[in-house]
Design an enzyme around this catalytic site. Structure first.
Site, mmCIF file in Angstrom:
data_model
loop_
_atom_site.group_PDB
_atom_site.id
_atom_site.type_symbol
_atom_site.label_atom_id
_atom_site.label_comp_id
_atom_site.label_asym_id
_atom_site.label_seq_id
_atom_site.Cartn_x
_atom_site.Cartn_y
_atom_site.Cartn_z
ATOM 1 N N LYS A 21 32.833 106.808 34.022
ATOM 2 C CA LYS A 21 32.839 105.798 35.087
ATOM 3 C C LYS A 21 34.176 105.826 35.825
ATOM 4 C CE LYS A 21 31.930 100.809 35.705
ATOM 5 N NZ LYS A 21 31.550 99.540 35.032
ATOM 6 N N SER A 67 27.705 96.758 36.927
ATOM 7 C CA SER A 67 28.465 97.637 37.804
ATOM 8 C C SER A 67 28.389 99.118 37.424
ATOM 9 C CB SER A 67 29.939 97.207 37.805
ATOM 10 O OG SER A 67 30.521 97.359 36.514
ATOM 11 N N SER A 106 27.575 94.586 32.562
ATOM 12 C CA SER A 106 27.609 95.798 33.387
ATOM 13 C C SER A 106 27.259 97.090 32.657
ATOM 14 C CB SER A 106 28.984 95.952 34.041
ATOM 15 O OG SER A 106 29.132 95.028 35.089
#
Length: 494
Positions: free
Chosen positions: A78, A158, A182
């Site tokens: 990420k 997210s 998330s």
């Protein structure tokens, strides 16, 4: 072996050890899949040369024997994790061009274990969002489609890029972070497994901060076994993080027996929300029945302060964000706005932050600054902290009464169309209704795919465990996964 990019970590590890495949083979298969998947918007910084270099090193290490489980496994990272020499922007314009000179502890642990980084993954800007629509790179897209529709769906947020990449078989697994759901919400939206460990299990050092008392890294994988393997590699004490727990990390995979006979599973009545779709209600009931059939004891429980969780979270998280994001000023790194003649340092700060932060980040920073201001600190921030303590006490009392794990829905719906909720912040925030309590209480939680809705979209259930007992939690998730038998994959359209 065909479709090497579709392998699980466990299967790839075993094939690597037997010499049936090499890490270079796996890595090339993933890189090829990534090159054909630009429509998914997942990888925002690709690192093919670095990946092949690490894959060759992993193959040499495996040949020598005694390589760690993650050695040779291609993964995505990420964009919130700082990666040495590789752009790390938290999907924000304000960090444009930022290449860290250091590696985050978690991505460093994976690197040291021999995992192969394929590149950096899309996400909501500064991890603020539930649909991956706030990214400076543009939307990440769910590989699933609803029925015969060709409408683009959100992969959740997210960690939307991570979820989409794993579900679309672009990598074998990915890192995510979870501040209010998330990891778990995108996992449920894309039919994969997402583990949010106990707060303090994974070091936060080198992860761009959103809300420091809530943020926690975790694995996003194709199976519960993979989450156990990758999770263990990511966790561990780190002296550089003052909130890191100096507690041994057990071999989670060895704890996956699937035997949950006699385990007490709590079903919280407060999670039955008004207007919850019948499909979610049915999924929850089916999951409860599956665990009961596996020998667990089902107990109705009460978590009375649940209804205050979302309001408390949306005071605490923005407050911490406004503090953490104060450092982005255009002086030392990242984006700096163009100055007009006569502009001073104040104008530089104002223009840089106005141009560098997107609307959702600005919204949350303003909320956070407001609730921390002198006149409202007690009315909002301190009250939210007291509510947080009550929420944690609710869980403590339930676990003290003998409950081993809690079963809830992971999300209030299946994945929705991109653009559908982005104009209504409150509607978007409601996506976290089942997940924020876990962050507020610092507990481990895992999302497990257990069914599909009427349009064939994946649905997930959430299991919540006792602090530091990820092994027990994953074993319960393993039993649920086996009973649900979820094997659906998205039909390839990209």
């Amino acid at each position: 072996m065909s479709d090497l990019n579709a392998l699980t970590i466990a299967d790839a590890r075993d094939a690597l050890r037997k010499g049936e495949v090499t890490s270079v083979d796996l890595t090339q298969a993933c890189l090829s899949a990534i090159d054909q998947a630009d429509a998914l918007g997942t990888f925002v910084h690709k690192t093919p040369d670095l990946a092949l270099e690490r894959a060759k090193a992993a193959d040499a290490r495996i040949a020598e024997g005694d390589a760690p489980d993650m050695c040779g496994i291609p993964v995505g990272i990420k964009d919130l994790f700082c990666t040495e020499g590789v752009p790390s922007q938290a999907a924000s314009r304000i960090l444009d061009g930022f290449k860290p000179e250091y590696e985050s502890t978690v991505s460093g642990k994976l690197r040291d274990a021999g995992a192969v980084m394929l590149g950096k993954l899309n996400m909501d800007e500064f991890a603020m969002g539930s649909s991956n629509e706030t990214s400076v790179y543009g939307n990440a897209v769910n590989p699933w489609r609803a029925g015969n529709s060709d409408a683009a769906l959100t992969p959740g947020g997210s960690s939307g890029g991570s979820a989409s990449a794993v579900a679309g078989d672009l990598c074998l697994a990915a890192t995510g972070t979870d501040t209010g759901g998330s990891i778990r919400q995108p996992a449920a939206f894309t039919g994969i497994v997402g583990l949010k460990p106990t707060y303090g299990r994974c070091s936060r050092w080198g992860i761009v901060a959103f809300a420091s008392s809530l943020d926690q890294a975790g694995p996003m994988t194709k199976t519960v076994r993979d989450a156990a393997i990758m999770g263990r590699a990511m966790m561990g004490y780190d002296a550089k993080d003052s909130t890191s727990a100096n507690i041994d990390v057990p071999d989670f995979e060895a704890m996956l027996t699937g035997d949950i006979r006699g385990k007490i599973i709590g079903i919280p009545k407060e999670y039955r929300m008004d207007g919850m779709p019948d499909e979610i209600e049915t999924l929850w009931a089916d999951g409860t029945a599956m665990l009961k059939d596996a020998g667990a004891v089902i107990r109705d429980i009460s978590l009375p302060h649940t209804k205050y969780a979302l309001p408390a979270y949306y005071v605490i998280a923005p407050a911490e964000a406004s503090s953490n994001l104060a450092r982005y000023d255009g002086v030392r790194f990242g984006y700096r706005a163009d100055m007009a003649p006569g502009d001073g340092i104040t104008e530089m700060y104002e223009k840089t932050r106005a141009e560098g932060f997107g609307p959702e980040v600005q919204r949350r920073v303003m909320i956070g600054t407001y609730v921390l201001s002198a006149g409202f600190y007690d009315a909002y921030y301190n009250r939210a902290r007291r509510v947080r303590a009550l929420i944690k006490r609710d869980f403590d009392e339930v676990f003290a009464a003998g409950v081993d794990a809690i079963l809830t829905p992971a999300t209030p719906s299946a994945a929705f169309e991109l653009g559908k909720e982005v104009s209504d912040p409150v509607e978007m925030y409601l996506n976290d209704v089942f997940t924020v309590t876990v962050n507020l209480a610092g507990l481990p939680g895992v999302a497990v795919p257990t069914g599909v809705d009427r349009n064939g979209l994946p649905l997930g259930l959430q299991l919540i465990g006792k602090p530091w007992e990820e092994g027990e939690l994953l074993n319960t998730a393993y039993a649920l996964e086996a009973a649900a038998g979820f094997v659906a994959k998205p039909a390839r359209w990209w």
